[in-house]
Design a protein around this motif. Structure first.
Motif, PDB file in Angstrom:
ATOM      1  N   ALA B  61       0.887  -1.161  -0.061  1.00 36.92           N
ATOM      2  CA  ALA B  61       0.107  -0.163   0.104  1.00 36.92           C
ATOM      3  C   ALA B  61       0.815   1.350   0.157  1.00 36.92           C
ATOM      4  CB  ALA B  61      -0.957  -0.069   1.309  1.00 36.92           C
ATOM      5  N   GLY B  62       2.305   1.032   0.311  1.00 41.41           N
ATOM      6  CA  GLY B  62       2.923   2.354   0.420  1.00 41.41           C
ATOM      7  C   GLY B  62       2.992   3.005   1.669  1.00 41.41           C
ATOM      8  N   LEU B  63       2.431   2.430   2.644  1.00 41.09           N
ATOM      9  CA  LEU B  63       2.369   3.169   3.862  1.00 41.09           C
ATOM     10  C   LEU B  63       3.696   2.995   4.572  1.00 41.09           C
ATOM     11  CD1 LEU B  63      -0.762   1.821   5.341  1.00 41.09           C
ATOM     12  CD2 LEU B  63      -0.328   4.063   4.848  1.00 41.09           C
ATOM     13  N   THR B  81       1.789   6.101  -1.081  1.00 45.72           N
ATOM     14  CA  THR B  81       0.197   5.714  -1.105  1.00 45.72           C
ATOM     15  C   THR B  81      -0.098   6.125  -2.450  1.00 45.72           C
ATOM     16  OG1 THR B  81      -0.649   7.443   0.004  1.00 45.72           O
ATOM     17  CG2 THR B  81      -0.197   5.405   1.406  1.00 45.72           C
ATOM     18  N   SER B  82      -0.927   5.446  -3.061  1.00 46.02           N
ATOM     19  CA  SER B  82      -1.583   5.714  -4.405  1.00 46.02           C
ATOM     20  C   SER B  82      -3.107   5.440  -4.454  1.00 46.02           C
ATOM     21  CB  SER B  82      -0.810   5.205  -5.471  1.00 46.02           C
ATOM     22  OG  SER B  82      -1.714   4.488  -6.594  1.00 46.02           O
ATOM     23  N   PRO B  83      -3.915   6.244  -5.052  1.00 46.90           N
ATOM     24  CA  PRO B  83      -5.438   5.706  -5.074  1.00 46.90           C
ATOM     25  C   PRO B  83      -5.726   4.567  -5.900  1.00 46.90           C
ATOM     26  CG  PRO B  83      -5.096   8.029  -5.966  1.00 46.90           C
ATOM     27  CD  PRO B  83      -3.505   7.461  -5.752  1.00 46.90           C
ATOM     28  N   GLN B 111      -9.902  12.161  -3.232  1.00 48.55           N
ATOM     29  CA  GLN B 111      -9.237  12.093  -4.445  1.00 48.55           C
ATOM     30  C   GLN B 111     -10.017  13.113  -5.398  1.00 48.55           C
ATOM     31  OE1 GLN B 111      -9.498   8.006  -5.507  1.00 48.55           O
ATOM     32  NE2 GLN B 111      -8.682   7.371  -3.757  1.00 48.55           N
TER      33      GLN B 111
END
Ligand SMILES: Nc1ncnc2c1ncn2[C@@H]1O[C@H](COP(=O)(O)OP(=O)(O)OP(=O)(O)O)[C@@H](O)[C@H]1O
Ligand SMILES: [Mg+2]
Lengths: 268, 267
Positions: B61-63, B81-83, B111
């Motif tokens: 998730a990029g956390l 993080t990315s949508p 977003q």
């Protein structure tokens, strides 16, 4: 058990509750009246020094006289305005600083010892410095009120910012939110209850700041009246001022309490 | 690197190691994880508590940034993080101060894609979870299972390409859980979405997944990969449970897990 019997029990409960409330209020009134009567009586028979402690009927008479000739209103107005401005500025500034140090953990660590010192410091000790810096007038008094509440506001609000559960922030981050959105969508709404409760504390603190400020410099205001009454040995005037402060400060506090209930309704 | 297929994998972990560093210790949560997930695949992670399942999801998730190794999504390194990646946390974390409706619109707000169409889609999902009546309620008025479903809607309503689910069904009653499993698998297949599901329920993992990874702990690593046979993979989870071979597979996975707990008790 029949519905009407349940109803009867409920009605009986309500009746009892009402009775108890009335007793409480009655007792409160009696205490107040007895206190005033005792004070009046002791003063008249000369047990307490009238010159120093005055007595209720004299205080009341002076209050009416001052109200009638309009001489007290500007004092009340001035003090109230100073308090409100000091209160709002202190709260806003404190919140703003809390936001800034939340934003930058580095800054928060840098400022930490300064905040501790500033918080332990009795702010009224700065009175003379403020007067020298800002001139003997309105500005110093408001600065005093502001100084008293700003640091504690910063510390309380920053602490509650940090106590927000990390995972709510994670939710916003995984949905693609930036730091500003984290603040607006999580931190701020989650801490509204504690921000509002610092308002209640700040009202009281601002009164302290303003009265002390007026002791030191002013030519108008309730604090000034107290000092003036003291200097010309008119303790009835001191009592009038103290009584007015008690009433107005309570009203203001209640106002904020109502605001608090309104704002935090949806959180419980 | 890409020996298996010429097109880039949807998600790829290349010898990922992650340490949690605090002032008291540096703890190795996972070590040398290699994982490749193709587009449209449904992957399940199972393993004992503390074996790093949540950690793997956080990395994708990029956390968190991995201490060593690389996490790639379509051959691009994940740096934040990315949508495109929707992550449903282990607990619901609904916002108490927002109504259910406002909770599921949260991602749309963030977003900047909130409009009538996206709102309707979110509300449609809410309806599918049988929660349409609660759109004006507040989270504290809902039960644990209902809250979990709302959190799922919140994640799905942004229509992420990749879905990370951390025990999404743990607070649900059995019936709702079976229904939701079917609903999710059907939805994901229809939209060709990629998903990674963490669960403690082995039969759920077998019924829902295309592939299954069994993790071991201390440090967290992949112990075994199990490919679910076509016959069980094809039908929706509810029917998959009745397929021939399901019980055998379940027993096999169960033994595998037993071995792990025995092994970790040994040391
Ligand atoms: N923020 C953190 N700081 C320090 N250690 C952590 C942190 N998060 C997790 N850990 C450690 O890393 C290990 C793996 O944690 P993780 O949450 O990924 O496990 P898990 O497989 O999801 O477990 P569970 O099934 O109980 O949810 C655990 O031993 C945990 O103690
Ligand atoms: Mg976990």
């Amino acid at each position: 058990m029949h519905p009407e019997e349940i109803n009867r029990i409920h009605r009986g409960y309500l009746r009892n509750e009402r009775k108890r409330t009335i007793y409480v209020i009655l007792t409160q009134l009696i205490i107040f009246v007895v206190f005033l009567l005792l004070w009046e009586w002791l003063a008249r028979i000369g047990v307490i020094n009238v010159l120093l402690f005055s007595y209720p009927s004299k205080v009341w008479a002076l209050f009416w006289q001052q109200l009638a000739d309009g001489s007290i209103l500007p004092h009340i107005g001035m003090t109230v305005i100073e308090t409100i401005i000091g209160f709002i500025l202190g709260t806003l500034l404190g919140t703003l600083i809390a936001i800034v140090i939340w934003w930058s953990p580095f800054l928060s660590r840098v400022l930490d010892p300064y905040l501790v010192v500033a918080n332990s410091m009795p702010k009224v000790a700065l009175g003379p410095l403020l007067i020298v810096g800002l001139g003997p007038g309105l500005l110093s008094i408001i600065a005093m009120a502001c100084a008293i509440s700003v640091i504690i506001t910063t510390i309380t609000i920053y602490t509650s910012f940090k106590e927000v559960n990390e995972n709510y922030i994670k939710v916003v981050r995984t949905l693609g939110g930036n730091k500003w959105q984290i603040f607006m969508l999580v931190i701020l709404p989650a801490t509204i209850p504690s921000i509002v409760s610092t308002l209640k504390v700040n009202v009281g603190l601002s009164w302290v700041g303003v009265i002390v400020g007026e002791f030191l410099v002013s030519k108008q205001g309730l604090g000034y009246l107290i000092i003036y009454g003291f200097q010309v040995f008119n303790f009835t005037l001191v009592m009038v001022s103290v009584a007015i402060i008690a009433v107005v400060a309570t009203l203001m506090y209640q106002g904020v309490a109502i605001l608090e209930r309104k704002l935090t309704n949806q959180f419980k | 690197m890409t020996q298996l297929s010429s097109s880039p994998a949807k998600i790829e972990l290349c010898s990922v190691t992650h340490l949690y560093v605090t002032s008291t210790r540096a703890f190795m949560a996972i070590k040398g994880i290699d994982l490749r997930v193709e587009e449209g695949e449904f992957i399940c992670l199972v393993g004992p508590s503390g074996c790093g399942k949540t950690t793997i999801l956080s990395l994708i998730a990029g956390l968190e940034r991995p201490t060593a190794g690389k996490v790639l999504i379509e051959n691009q390194e994940v740096v934040g993080t990315s949508p495109r990646v929707g992550y449903m946390l282990q607990q619901d974390y609904l916002f108490n101060w927002r109504s259910i409706e406002e909770n599921i619109f949260l991602g749309l707000d963030i977003q900047g894609i909130r409009n009538q169409e996206t709102e309707e889609y979110a509300l449609h999902l809410l309806e599918e979870m049988e929660l349409a009546d609660f759109r004006k309620s507040y989270p504290h008025q809902l039960s644990g299972g209902m809250r979990q479903r709302v959190a799922l809607v919140r994640t799905l309503s942004c229509q992420p390409e990749i879905l990370l689910l951390d025990e999404p069904f743990s607070a649900l009653d059995y019936q709702t859980k079976l229904k939701l499993e079917d609903l999710i698998v059907a939805t994901l297949r229809r939209h060709k979405k990629t998903a990674i599901l963490v669960t403690h329920d082995l039969s759920e993992a077998i019924a829902m997944g295309d592939r299954l990874f069994i993790l071991a702990r201390n440090p967290g690593r992949i112990n075994r990969e199990i490919i679910i046979p076509e016959r069980i993979r094809e039908p929706l989870p509810f029917h998959a449970r009745n397929q021939e071979g399901f019980t055998d597979l379940f027993n096999q996975v169960w033994k595998e897990m037993e071995g792990l707990t025995d092994a970790s008790r040994g040391d």
